[in-house]
Design a protein around this motif. Structure first.
Motif, mmCIF file in Angstrom:
data_model
loop_
_atom_site.group_PDB
_atom_site.id
_atom_site.type_symbol
_atom_site.label_atom_id
_atom_site.label_comp_id
_atom_site.label_asym_id
_atom_site.label_seq_id
_atom_site.Cartn_x
_atom_site.Cartn_y
_atom_site.Cartn_z
ATOM 1 N N GLY A 38 57.064 18.181 30.369
ATOM 2 C CA GLY A 38 57.066 19.536 30.853
ATOM 3 C C GLY A 38 55.671 20.010 30.927
ATOM 4 N N LYS A 39 55.669 20.758 32.182
ATOM 5 C CA LYS A 39 54.218 21.502 32.776
ATOM 6 C C LYS A 39 54.324 22.885 32.069
ATOM 7 C CE LYS A 39 51.151 22.891 36.460
ATOM 8 N NZ LYS A 39 50.909 22.732 37.738
ATOM 9 N N VAL A 40 53.337 23.172 31.590
ATOM 10 C CA VAL A 40 53.287 24.813 31.079
ATOM 11 C C VAL A 40 52.942 25.758 32.085
ATOM 12 C CG1 VAL A 40 52.281 26.378 29.161
ATOM 13 C CG2 VAL A 40 52.504 23.903 28.601
ATOM 14 N N MET A 41 53.998 26.459 32.170
ATOM 15 C CA MET A 41 53.619 27.557 33.528
ATOM 16 C C MET A 41 53.324 28.824 32.993
ATOM 17 S SD MET A 41 54.308 25.373 35.929
ATOM 18 C CE MET A 41 54.566 26.571 37.289
ATOM 19 N N ASN A 42 53.783 29.287 31.823
ATOM 20 C CA ASN A 42 53.201 30.406 31.228
ATOM 21 C C ASN A 42 53.205 30.566 29.714
ATOM 22 O OD1 ASN A 42 52.815 33.503 31.646
ATOM 23 N ND2 ASN A 42 54.945 33.663 30.691
ATOM 24 N N LYS A 43 52.392 31.262 29.281
ATOM 25 C CA LYS A 43 52.185 31.510 27.711
ATOM 26 C C LYS A 43 52.130 32.955 27.377
ATOM 27 C CE LYS A 43 48.621 30.134 24.348
ATOM 28 N NZ LYS A 43 47.312 29.286 24.325
ATOM 29 N N SER A 44 52.816 33.340 26.321
ATOM 30 C CA SER A 44 52.955 34.743 25.980
ATOM 31 C C SER A 44 53.301 34.841 24.459
ATOM 32 C CB SER A 44 54.134 35.525 26.817
ATOM 33 O OG SER A 44 55.349 34.918 26.531
ATOM 34 N N VAL A 45 53.009 36.000 23.867
ATOM 35 C CA VAL A 45 53.046 36.187 22.509
ATOM 36 C C VAL A 45 54.227 36.793 22.468
ATOM 37 C CG1 VAL A 45 52.127 37.492 20.333
ATOM 38 C CG2 VAL A 45 50.464 36.168 21.998
ATOM 39 N N PRO B 61 57.392 38.650 19.525
ATOM 40 C CA PRO B 61 57.602 39.394 18.503
ATOM 41 C C PRO B 61 57.413 38.466 16.981
ATOM 42 C CG PRO B 61 58.992 40.316 19.787
ATOM 43 C CD PRO B 61 58.364 39.006 20.414
ATOM 44 N N GLY B 62 56.598 38.798 15.987
ATOM 45 C CA GLY B 62 56.421 37.794 14.953
ATOM 46 C C GLY B 62 55.326 36.963 15.128
ATOM 47 N N GLY B 63 54.530 37.111 16.015
ATOM 48 C CA GLY B 63 53.387 36.643 16.279
ATOM 49 C C GLY B 63 53.305 35.005 16.766
ATOM 50 N N GLU B 64 54.431 34.490 17.198
ATOM 51 C CA GLU B 64 54.589 33.114 17.641
ATOM 52 C C GLU B 64 54.153 33.352 19.242
ATOM 53 O OE1 GLU B 64 57.578 30.208 15.573
ATOM 54 O OE2 GLU B 64 58.643 31.703 16.755
ATOM 55 N N VAL B 65 53.742 32.212 19.797
ATOM 56 C CA VAL B 65 53.369 32.122 21.206
ATOM 57 C C VAL B 65 54.500 31.096 21.775
ATOM 58 C CG1 VAL B 65 51.993 30.880 22.779
ATOM 59 C CG2 VAL B 65 51.035 32.048 20.651
ATOM 60 N N GLN B 66 54.969 31.798 22.949
ATOM 61 C CA GLN B 66 56.100 31.193 23.547
ATOM 62 C C GLN B 66 55.481 30.483 24.958
ATOM 63 O OE1 GLN B 66 60.286 32.883 24.159
ATOM 64 N NE2 GLN B 66 59.651 33.104 26.220
ATOM 65 N N LEU B 67 55.926 29.309 25.197
ATOM 66 C CA LEU B 67 55.648 28.567 26.074
ATOM 67 C C LEU B 67 56.688 28.357 27.069
ATOM 68 C CD1 LEU B 67 53.408 25.581 24.376
ATOM 69 C CD2 LEU B 67 52.696 27.772 25.337
ATOM 70 N N ASN C 25 61.951 27.396 27.354
ATOM 71 C CA ASN C 25 60.989 27.922 26.400
ATOM 72 C C ASN C 25 60.710 27.288 25.115
ATOM 73 O OD1 ASN C 25 60.564 30.255 28.332
ATOM 74 N ND2 ASN C 25 62.448 31.123 27.490
ATOM 75 N N VAL C 26 59.497 27.195 24.601
ATOM 76 C CA VAL C 26 59.287 26.511 23.388
ATOM 77 C C VAL C 26 58.351 27.412 22.814
ATOM 78 C CG1 VAL C 26 58.188 24.428 22.699
ATOM 79 C CG2 VAL C 26 59.560 24.255 24.817
ATOM 80 N N ARG C 27 58.679 27.665 21.486
ATOM 81 C CA ARG C 27 57.975 28.570 20.564
ATOM 82 C C ARG C 27 56.955 27.781 19.672
ATOM 83 N NH1 ARG C 27 61.071 33.898 18.702
ATOM 84 N NH2 ARG C 27 61.824 34.607 20.858
ATOM 85 N N VAL C 28 55.724 27.996 19.708
ATOM 86 C CA VAL C 28 54.763 27.125 18.826
ATOM 87 C C VAL C 28 53.921 28.218 18.089
ATOM 88 C CG1 VAL C 28 54.588 25.439 20.389
ATOM 89 C CG2 VAL C 28 53.070 27.225 20.758
ATOM 90 N N ASP C 29 53.233 27.699 17.045
ATOM 91 C CA ASP C 29 52.486 28.707 16.346
ATOM 92 C C ASP C 29 51.230 29.212 17.113
ATOM 93 O OD1 ASP C 29 53.780 28.055 13.793
ATOM 94 O OD2 ASP C 29 52.452 26.355 13.492
ATOM 95 N N LYS D 106 48.872 24.923 32.633
ATOM 96 C CA LYS D 106 48.673 23.929 33.244
ATOM 97 C C LYS D 106 48.753 22.518 32.487
ATOM 98 C CE LYS D 106 45.325 25.951 35.301
ATOM 99 N NZ LYS D 106 45.432 27.316 34.870
ATOM 100 N N ASP D 107 48.771 22.700 31.151
ATOM 101 C CA ASP D 107 48.969 21.597 30.320
ATOM 102 C C ASP D 107 50.080 20.940 30.603
ATOM 103 O OD1 ASP D 107 46.368 22.177 29.292
ATOM 104 O OD2 ASP D 107 46.798 22.385 27.503
ATOM 105 N N SER D 108 50.434 19.754 29.975
ATOM 106 C CA SER D 108 51.786 18.855 29.925
ATOM 107 C C SER D 108 52.070 18.868 28.795
ATOM 108 C CB SER D 108 51.727 18.032 30.621
ATOM 109 O OG SER D 108 51.773 18.184 32.230
ATOM 110 N N LEU D 109 53.451 18.927 28.234
ATOM 111 C CA LEU D 109 53.927 18.460 26.937
ATOM 112 C C LEU D 109 55.082 17.355 27.161
ATOM 113 C CD1 LEU D 109 54.160 22.230 25.705
ATOM 114 C CD2 LEU D 109 52.299 20.732 25.252
ATOM 115 N N VAL D 110 55.271 16.653 25.895
ATOM 116 C CA VAL D 110 56.283 15.779 26.001
ATOM 117 C C VAL D 110 57.127 16.260 24.888
ATOM 118 C CG1 VAL D 110 57.151 13.409 25.452
ATOM 119 C CG2 VAL D 110 55.148 13.834 26.712
ATOM 120 N N ILE D 111 58.564 16.551 25.330
ATOM 121 C CA ILE D 111 59.457 17.168 24.251
ATOM 122 C C ILE D 111 60.592 16.156 23.830
ATOM 123 C CG2 ILE D 111 61.362 19.070 24.015
ATOM 124 C CD1 ILE D 111 58.422 19.995 24.684
#
Length: 243
Positions: A119-126, A128-134, A141-145, A153-158
């Protein structure tokens, strides 16, 4: 709302013949937006495993077809770039990948390679709770610390089973990429240079493809891993029935 889609009006990425009939199946609600190809189109027109929507429903009701590790019940479920289509009973696994014309194709892969999807990361936002949503290219949508070093523009393997991130590929010079749109769609190479354009213009990249090189806009490339260079030939297209 109409249940059909005119063939002449489908996105250029759809792997369908446009002049064999007037209509084809319309994609249902789901990931990938308008670019998503209905699952039944791949089963019928590309693979030739079914002859009708009725046969497709029967196969889906038997949980014999998986998309990204999940059994699918809707034959109109949109399938798009980098999705994993699996037929466990047949021992067949495919990755959806753009060919050199920009049309989506089914590329045979090994079972081990079908465990996760890119998956290509298209957007990154904070959130509620302080986590980051990709937000990935297919709308997932994937939530990370908050301190995790993932950028747009990075890529992730889910992982298809756990839905966790199991690999991360940074968008940077030297990264292996594939073009997924434009006149260079389907070509794989290494980023030689990233040209940042001032103002509202799109950034461009120069990609080295063996002894050749090409330039394209930044949004057209996706970072991949070396497993993408070892795939077999694309599956053949077949069939043109609509019901």
């Amino acid at each position: 709302m109409t249940r059909h889609q005119k063939r002449l009006a489908v996105p250029k990425s759809w792997p369908v013949e446009r002049k064999t009939a007037t209509f084809t199946v319309k994609a249902g609600a789901g990931p990938h937006g308008e670019a998503g190809v209905p699952l039944v189109v791949l089963l019928r027109d590309v693979l030739g495993y079914v002859d009708s929507k009725k046969e497709a429903r029967y196969a889906l009701n038997n949980d014999s077809i998986l998309v990204n590790g999940d059994a699918i019940s809707d034959e109109q479920r949109p399938i798009g770039m980098f999705d994993i289509l699996a037929f466990p009973e047949r021992g067949e696994f495919f990755r959806v990948f753009p060919d050199e014309g920009g049309r989506l194709t089914l590329t045979p892969i090994d079972e081990d390679a079908a465990d996760g999807r890119l998956g290509k990361v298209m957007n990154k936002s904070v959130v509620p709770g302080g986590e980051v949503q990709l937000t990935l290219h297919d709308g997932t949508n994937v939530r990370v610390d908050a301190d995790t070093d993932y950028d747009t523009k990075d890529s992730l393997v889910i992982d298809n089973e756990s839905k966790e991130i199991v690999a991360h590929f940074e968008y940077e010079e030297g990264a292996l990429v594939t073009a997924v749109a434009g006149q260079h769609a389907g070509r794989i190479g290494v980023i030689d240079e990233i040209d940042v354009t001032l103002g509202s213009g799109a950034n461009s990249v120069v990609v080295a493809d063996g002894d050749d090189a090409y330039e394209t806009v930044e949004e057209y490339v996706v970072v991949i891993d070396e497993n993408f260079t070892d795939d077999s030939d694309d599956a053949d297209e077949a069939g043109d029935s609509d019901e």
